[in-house]
Design an enzyme around this catalytic site. Structure first.
Site, PDB file in Angstrom:
ATOM      1  N   HIS A 148       0.856  -1.192   0.000  1.00 34.62           N
ATOM      2  CA  HIS A 148       0.000   0.000   0.000  1.00 34.62           C
ATOM      3  C   HIS A 148       0.892   1.242   0.000  1.00 34.62           C
ATOM      4  CE1 HIS A 148      -4.043   1.638   0.413  1.00 34.62           C
ATOM      5  NE2 HIS A 148      -3.557   2.561   1.235  1.00 34.62           N
ATOM      6  N   TRP A 176      -7.640  10.249  -4.186  1.00 35.24           N
ATOM      7  CA  TRP A 176      -9.017  10.418  -3.712  1.00 35.24           C
ATOM      8  C   TRP A 176      -9.082  11.069  -2.333  1.00 35.24           C
ATOM      9  CZ3 TRP A 176     -11.438   4.951  -2.462  1.00 35.24           C
ATOM     10  CH2 TRP A 176     -10.706   4.323  -1.471  1.00 35.24           C
ATOM     11  N   THR A 199      -2.492   2.654  -4.989  1.00 37.25           N
ATOM     12  CA  THR A 199      -2.653   3.130  -3.609  1.00 37.25           C
ATOM     13  C   THR A 199      -3.307   4.503  -3.588  1.00 37.25           C
ATOM     14  OG1 THR A 199      -0.647   1.934  -3.015  1.00 37.25           O
ATOM     15  CG2 THR A 199      -1.397   3.633  -1.486  1.00 37.25           C
ATOM     16  N   GLU A 200      -4.362   4.634  -2.784  1.00 35.31           N
ATOM     17  CA  GLU A 200      -5.090   5.895  -2.613  1.00 35.31           C
ATOM     18  C   GLU A 200      -5.603   6.444  -3.951  1.00 35.31           C
ATOM     19  OE1 GLU A 200      -5.731   6.495   0.335  1.00 35.31           O
ATOM     20  OE2 GLU A 200      -4.157   5.504   1.463  1.00 35.31           O
ATOM     21  N   LEU A 201      -5.835   5.559  -4.914  1.00 34.70           N
ATOM     22  CA  LEU A 201      -6.301   5.925  -6.256  1.00 34.70           C
ATOM     23  C   LEU A 201      -5.385   6.940  -6.952  1.00 34.70           C
ATOM     24  CD1 LEU A 201     -10.213   6.143  -6.097  1.00 34.70           C
ATOM     25  CD2 LEU A 201      -8.784   4.264  -6.891  1.00 34.70           C
TER      26      LEU A 201
END
Length: 588
Positions: A109, A299, A145-147
């Site tokens: 991640h 995001w 990860t985290e868009l």
């Protein structure tokens, strides 16, 4: 046909324990096992297990008409295995239905896509294997990860073999465009991009329990009414959110579980929408245009940028420091070091250092185990300092700090050392040949030495036996005459001389036997000659000794008889004169 796609992100970081400056160099375990265990068990009971049960029941009720998708980080799967294996089994049960798709992401991640293509690819491949191992699926769609997404990142993901990717439908990127279409990458039209409808997603994820929200309370019927108001030509609605929304961020008493139980039924009954997975949408829906994202988006927060992780000097310092170690990590095979390398890249560590006290400050406080971002920075850098010490113990390069970094520098160094390496190889071949020849000479010499001493030692033994015979002959005359004159002393000295001669010759033969001869024939001839000479001289000495002993006996008897007449014999010679007189009488 209008489609709706539900995607849920599953992730739990491995939180670091309180690591002080004085622990550096001594304590090499960095994780707060108690916090990680308790948080995982708490979230499993509140969210994962009850929500997985609801989804499984919905799949049994609606069959292929209800489909969803997940991406589960490698760090979360590690904790499922250790702290909550029942959660992992519940996800496997969902995978067996065929109605659930598991997406690919980075194993740790991490934000490696922003820093290193090699590390990014390495983590994606590691996560693929994990998904295949546990859920029997090969991921077809990628979720970073985290868009986090940009045109360049999309191109990298396509080169890994993926043809579709998820990201945020950020306003500053879309402009007048709608997120409810399928787009493609600006650099590669073959790479399809699914955009999150952030308004409809955040209505559930963040505003569901907010009693000050104008639309509170949110019901399934109200939500479907909003879906139906979307223009007819906008054919794709992507609802993306954290899975921990259910039961954790939005507690069970808010009615979140009842909402999700009722939503599929209302969508299927009162709308034209059909549930699809991301891979099905990319296969069946045609993209309408390119989405230009020259700079990375995410995001997170209102800005939908990277400032939640890389928005201040502390975050930048920590982020750059960890990725400076990548060249060293390529030389490491130690599993513990590699594990720590992955886990220290987790994006949450940098999220805790965020200083957004006004914009989205409450959200950051909710996820932060530290009192403030400065403590988070100090704690992380202490851990990283110890990790660097461990790396340096395992890897010491020839170049040190001057190690070449760019492509041209590496090629120059290779060119300089190739000729030198070839010269040393030739030199090594010559040395090896010389050593082999020396070994052969030494082995042949050892063989000759082993064979030759056996014959020479026998001759030496014979010479010693001859000398012992000579010694016996010397003792015989002494028994006949106990008192000797000057002549008898001379005979003794002569016998001693012959003895020393024999001993010296025997010693010469022994020393010759001890030395390794070059040729066997010479050794045998010299040994025979020495034996013959010793025997001849020993015989001569024996004959001479016997003759002189007889003469001395006769002379001694005559001289003694004369002295007995002239003078009285000494006390020591009384016994001898008596014996001589008795011998004369017996002779008469």
């Amino acid at each position: 046909m209008k489609t709706i796609c539900f995607y849920f992100q599953v992730h739990q970081p491995l939180r670091l324990k309180k690591y002080r400056f004085f622990d550096i160099g001594y304590d090499h375990y960095y994780y707060d096992d108690y916090s990680n265990r308790t948080i995982m068990k708490k979230v499993a009971e509140r969210c994962y297990l009850p929500m997985n049960k609801i989804i499984l029941e919905l799949i049994k009720e609606y069959g292929s008409r209800f489909k969803i998708s997940f991406s589960i980080s490698g760090v979360a799967i590690m904790q499922f295995e250790e702290y909550a294996p029942e959660v992992l089994e519940s996800f496997k049960a969902l995978a067996k239905t065929g109605n659930v798709e598991f997406l690919s992401e980075t194993f740790a991640h991490s934000l490696s896509s922003l820093k290193s293509k090699e590390e990014f690819t390495r983590q994606v491949r590691a996560h693929e294997k994990l998904i295949q191992e546990h859920f029997g699926q090969t991921p077809k769609v990628f979720r970073n990860t985290e868009l986090v997404y940009s045109d360049e990142i999309g191109q990298m993901v396509y080169q890994m073999g993926y043809h579709s990717m998820l990201t945020e439908g950020a306003r500053h990127i879309l402009g007048w465009k709608s997120p409810n279409f399928l787009y493609y990458n600006a650099l590669n039209p073959k790479m399809k991009v699914l955009l999150k409808n952030f308004k409809l997603s955040d209505d559930i994820a963040f505003r569901f329990s907010n009693q000050f929200w104008a639309e509170w309370p949110l019901t399934a019927e109200k939500y479907v009414d909003w879906l139906n108001k979307i223009p007819e030509n906008e054919e794709v609605v992507n609802i993306f959110m954290d899975y921990e929304t259910f039961g954790e961020h939005q507690a069970a008493d808010t009615g979140i579980f009842e909402f999700m139980k009722a939503l599929p039924k209302v969508i299927l009954k009162k709308s034209k929408y059909v549930f699809m997975t991301p891979s099905e949408i990319s296969d069946k829906v045609q993209p309408v245009a390119a989405i230009n994202v020259p700079f990375p988006i995410s995001w997170a927060d209102n800005e939908r940028d990277l400032t939640a992780w890389l928005g201040n000097e502390m975050q930048d310092e920590a982020f750059n420091k960890i990725y400076e170690l990548e060249n060293v990590i390529d030389k490491i095979e130690d599993p513990d070091l590699l594990k720590d390398w992955y886990l220290l890249q987790t994006s949450d560590h940098f999220y805790y250092m965020c200083t957004k006290f006004f914009s989205d400050g409450d959200v950051h406080k909710y996820f932060n185990p530290y009192e403030n971002p400065y403590n988070a920075f100090i704690n992380y850098m202490n851990v990283l300092s110890d990790f660097i010490i461990r790396l340096n113990r395992h890897v010491k390069t020839y170049f040190g700090e001057d190690e070449p970094k760019t492509k041209n520098e590496i090629l120059d160094v290779i060119g300089k050392y190739e000729s030198e390496i070839e010269r040393l190889r030739k030199k090594m071949e010559i040395i090896i040949k010389e050593e082999e020849e020396k070994k052969k000479i030494i082995e042949s010499a050892k063989e000759t030495v082993k064979k030759s001493p056996k014959k020479t030692t026998t001759s030496a033994k014979k010479s010693k036996e001859e000398t012992t015979k000579a010694e016996k002959t010397e003792i015989k005359p002494e028994k006949k005459t106990e008192t000797k004159t000057e002549k008898t002393e001379k005979t003794e000295t002569k016998a001693e001389k012959t003895e020393t001669k024999a001993e010296k010759k025997a010693e010469k033969t022994e020393t010759k036997a001890e030395k390794p001869e070059k040729n066997k024939i010479k050794v045998e001839k010299t040994a025979k000659k020495d034996d013959d000479n010793v025997k001849k001289e020993a015989k001569k000495d024996d004959d001479n000794v016997k003759k002189e002993a007889k003469k001395t006996n006769k002379n001694a008897e005559t001289e003694k008889s004369k002295k007995e007449i002239k003078e009285e014999p000494p006390k020591t010679t009384k016994s001898i004169t008596k014996k001589s007189s008795t011998i004369k009488k017996t002779n008469k």
